[in-house]
Every structure is written in C-alpha cells, then in structure tokens.
Write an enzyme that holds these catalytic residues in place. Structure first.
Site, PDB file in Angstrom:
ATOM      1  N   HIS A 170       0.848  -1.192   0.000  1.00  0.00           N
ATOM      2  CA  HIS A 170       0.000   0.000   0.000  1.00  0.00           C
ATOM      3  C   HIS A 170       0.881   1.239   0.000  1.00  0.00           C
ATOM      4  O   HIS A 170       2.104   1.142   0.111  1.00  0.00           O
ATOM      5  CB  HIS A 170      -0.982  -0.008   1.170  1.00  0.00           C
ATOM      6  CG  HIS A 170      -0.366   0.082   2.526  1.00  0.00           C
ATOM      7  ND1 HIS A 170       0.396  -0.933   3.062  1.00  0.00           N
ATOM      8  CD2 HIS A 170      -0.379   1.064   3.468  1.00  0.00           C
ATOM      9  CE1 HIS A 170       0.806  -0.585   4.275  1.00  0.00           C
ATOM     10  NE2 HIS A 170       0.359   0.620   4.541  1.00  0.00           N
ATOM     11  N   HIS A 172       1.428   3.961   1.969  1.00  0.00           N
ATOM     12  CA  HIS A 172       1.961   4.735   3.087  1.00  0.00           C
ATOM     13  C   HIS A 172       3.478   4.905   2.984  1.00  0.00           C
ATOM     14  O   HIS A 172       4.194   3.995   2.563  1.00  0.00           O
ATOM     15  CB  HIS A 172       1.571   4.097   4.413  1.00  0.00           C
ATOM     16  CG  HIS A 172       0.162   4.397   4.816  1.00  0.00           C
ATOM     17  ND1 HIS A 172      -0.486   3.752   5.840  1.00  0.00           N
ATOM     18  CD2 HIS A 172      -0.739   5.309   4.336  1.00  0.00           C
ATOM     19  CE1 HIS A 172      -1.718   4.228   5.976  1.00  0.00           C
ATOM     20  NE2 HIS A 172      -1.881   5.177   5.076  1.00  0.00           N
ATOM     21  N   ASP A 201       5.955   4.865   4.998  1.00  0.00           N
ATOM     22  CA  ASP A 201       6.896   3.958   5.660  1.00  0.00           C
ATOM     23  C   ASP A 201       6.975   2.603   4.959  1.00  0.00           C
ATOM     24  O   ASP A 201       7.703   1.712   5.402  1.00  0.00           O
ATOM     25  CB  ASP A 201       6.554   3.784   7.148  1.00  0.00           C
ATOM     26  CG  ASP A 201       5.190   3.171   7.391  1.00  0.00           C
ATOM     27  OD1 ASP A 201       4.236   3.523   6.662  1.00  0.00           O
ATOM     28  OD2 ASP A 201       5.050   2.342   8.313  1.00  0.00           O
ATOM     29  N   HIS A 202       6.259   2.475   3.847  1.00  0.00           N
ATOM     30  CA  HIS A 202       6.336   1.278   3.010  1.00  0.00           C
ATOM     31  C   HIS A 202       6.901   1.589   1.626  1.00  0.00           C
ATOM     32  O   HIS A 202       7.203   0.657   0.879  1.00  0.00           O
ATOM     33  CB  HIS A 202       4.955   0.639   2.857  1.00  0.00           C
ATOM     34  CG  HIS A 202       4.371   0.165   4.143  1.00  0.00           C
ATOM     35  ND1 HIS A 202       4.171  -1.169   4.430  1.00  0.00           N
ATOM     36  CD2 HIS A 202       3.949   0.833   5.246  1.00  0.00           C
ATOM     37  CE1 HIS A 202       3.653  -1.290   5.645  1.00  0.00           C
ATOM     38  NE2 HIS A 202       3.513  -0.085   6.152  1.00  0.00           N
ATOM     39  N   HIS A 223      -7.290  -0.776   6.046  1.00  0.00           N
ATOM     40  CA  HIS A 223      -6.226   0.120   6.497  1.00  0.00           C
ATOM     41  C   HIS A 223      -6.078   1.275   5.510  1.00  0.00           C
ATOM     42  O   HIS A 223      -6.058   2.448   5.889  1.00  0.00           O
ATOM     43  CB  HIS A 223      -4.932  -0.674   6.619  1.00  0.00           C
ATOM     44  CG  HIS A 223      -3.746   0.139   7.044  1.00  0.00           C
ATOM     45  ND1 HIS A 223      -3.654   0.724   8.290  1.00  0.00           N
ATOM     46  CD2 HIS A 223      -2.594   0.456   6.389  1.00  0.00           C
ATOM     47  CE1 HIS A 223      -2.498   1.372   8.386  1.00  0.00           C
ATOM     48  NE2 HIS A 223      -1.846   1.228   7.243  1.00  0.00           N
ATOM     49  N   ASP A 276      -0.012  -4.113   6.272  1.00  0.00           N
ATOM     50  CA  ASP A 276      -0.659  -3.589   7.476  1.00  0.00           C
ATOM     51  C   ASP A 276      -2.115  -4.032   7.580  1.00  0.00           C
ATOM     52  O   ASP A 276      -2.911  -3.390   8.267  1.00  0.00           O
ATOM     53  CB  ASP A 276      -0.595  -2.054   7.492  1.00  0.00           C
ATOM     54  CG  ASP A 276       0.793  -1.526   7.823  1.00  0.00           C
ATOM     55  OD1 ASP A 276       1.700  -2.336   8.040  1.00  0.00           O
ATOM     56  OD2 ASP A 276       0.970  -0.288   7.834  1.00  0.00           O
ATOM     57  N   HIS A 306       5.084  -4.867  10.719  1.00  0.00           N
ATOM     58  CA  HIS A 306       5.414  -4.174  11.969  1.00  0.00           C
ATOM     59  C   HIS A 306       5.572  -5.158  13.122  1.00  0.00           C
ATOM     60  O   HIS A 306       4.876  -6.171  13.190  1.00  0.00           O
ATOM     61  CB  HIS A 306       4.328  -3.158  12.336  1.00  0.00           C
ATOM     62  CG  HIS A 306       4.272  -1.981  11.412  1.00  0.00           C
ATOM     63  ND1 HIS A 306       5.126  -0.909  11.512  1.00  0.00           N
ATOM     64  CD2 HIS A 306       3.453  -1.715  10.366  1.00  0.00           C
ATOM     65  CE1 HIS A 306       4.836  -0.023  10.568  1.00  0.00           C
ATOM     66  NE2 HIS A 306       3.815  -0.503   9.853  1.00  0.00           N
TER      67      HIS A 306
END
Length: 259
Positions: free
Chosen positions: A59, A61, A63-64, A116, A133, A171
């Site tokens: 996805h 975001h 941090d990905h 998410h 996530d 995570h």
C-alpha cells in the site's frame, strides 16, 4: 508451477518496521517487500552478496514506499509490483484482486484487502503471505481509509489460507497487540502462551514473526470477531447491539483505537 526454495529475512527499518527480503536459494537475487527505507536494504544486500531484483508494495503509506526511489537510483530500473488503484506513483507492475503473479519463483495470488487503506493488497501463496498492514500478529491495521465491513471481509479472506501458512506483516506490534487481546479474552490461554514466548523473543532482540493463520485464529481478536463472547469485556461506553460479525469487529477496533 512448483515453488522454489526461498529464505525470508527481516530487515529492520525505522523503530518497528520489517522490510522482508525474499532470497531464492538457487541464486544471488533478492526481492524486498515494502521498503520504507533504502539504507538497510542496501546494507543487507551488500553484506549478503545479493543483487536486488524487484520490489513488492502492499500500500501507499510512506513507511512502506519512501525507500523505493533511492533503491532504483542505486540499482537501476527494477520491477515494482503493487496495487493498481494506488496513489503511489512508482508502480511498474500494477496488480488487482485475484491476479496471479510469479515473483522470486513463488506463485502468488493477489488479494485486495481495503480497510487500512483503500489500495491495500496482500500477496498470498499456500506456504506464506505478505500482509502488510492488514493482518498483524494478534492485531490488524488501523482503519485510515476503509470501513470496518471491508476489513472484516479481509480477515475472513485471510482466514481461508492453510492453517500453517506463514504470515509476514510489516510491523513488530505483537506484544502490544497481545496485551489488548488478553483484555478482550482474559481466559484465552493461547494468548498467555504467546505473550510469554514473545517476551522471550524480544528480550533477545528477535522478531515475533512470522506468525501463522492457525495461531491468529486462536489469539487474534479481529479474526475471532464472529464469536459472540468477544464483546463480553468491552467497556460499557462502547457496548452496542451487534447482529453482524463486522459490527462486532467494528466495536473491537474502536476499543483498540482507544486502548
């Protein structure tokens, strides 16, 4: 097509992210999943004498995805697999629900799992799955864009994977998630068992992942929301009449958001 032998290595990123490195045993190539940072990937590849061959994205975001551009700058143009309907602009191989793709010698079926985020996908095979996530060990992702009903459908879809399918999420949230799971089901001895095991793992700076579908069906409140007793311990201000499984899921998610 027969699956090739692979090793899956966790690359630590940020405070609690894992970038998963998929390393086929018959080559020096590697693929990475959700690289939010480039430096740890380059360090791992250099130390292991691996050549980055491709990137998988679940996805959009940051941090990905923030490590993707610098990785391409370092290694040159590489295939970047990811959701077709994503706002992230760097996907070269867009994927939709039910698509089938072979990456690193592994045959994956793509599951669109909005909840998410609306673009979230998971990479599913018989033996292992990369769930980003969506599904965590003993938890699930916070609902930033999707609805409780969508996320519950995602939980149901993932529950159909083989019991021993290994789940690689992004995570290290297991211990915090188990604390909440124990509040939901204080009499669930499986939760206590995995809490103790997780404490031992983290004390040695070892990951609590991968988990398995069988384990999640026994400890994860968000995969167990179909069980009527799951709302017995919910705080009074969150109690609600829930005729549908997704409504129980929604109450549990609301409680977790404020836990």
């Amino acid at each position: 097509m027969a699956q090739v032998a692979v090793q899956i290595h966790p690359i630590n990123a940020f405070n609690d992210n894992y970038i998963w490195a998929i390393c086929p045993s018959d080559s020096n190539l590697m693929w990475v999943v959700d690289p939010g940072q480039s430096e740890p990937v380059i360090e791992f590849a250099t130390a292991q004498h691996k050549q980055l061959a491709g990137i998988l994205v679940t996805h959009h975001h940051w941090d990905h995805t923030d490590g993707i551009a610098p990785l391409l700058a370092h290694y040159g143009n590489l295939p970047v697999y990811g959701p077709k309907n994503t706002p992230f602009g760097g996907i070269t191989h867009p994927l939709s629900d039910s698509d089938k793709v072979t990456i690193a010698g592994l045959d994956f079926t793509i599951a669109h799992t909005p909840g998410h985020t609306l673009d979230h996908i998971c990479y599913l095979s018989t033996d292992l799955a990369f769930t980003g996530d969506t599904l965590f060990s003993a938890g699930c992702g916070r609902l930033f864009e999707g609805s409780p009903a969508q996320m519950w459908r995602a939980m149901q879809a993932l529950a159909q994977l083989p019991p021993e399918c290994k789940i690689y999420c992004t995570h290290e949230y297991t211990q915090a998630n188990l604390t909440f799971a124990a509040a939901v089901e204080p009499g669930n001895h499986d939760i206590t068992t995995w809490q103790e095991w997780g404490q031992q793992q983290r004390a040695q700076a070892l990951p609590t992942l991968p988990t398995t579908i069988a384990r999640e069906l026994s400890i994860n409140p968000f995969m167990r929301a179909n069980l009527p007793h799951m709302l017995d311990t919910v705080p009074s201000e969150l109690q609600a009449d829930c005729d549908e499984d997704w409504q129980r899921f929604a109450v549990l998610r609301q409680w977790k958001d404020n836990f």
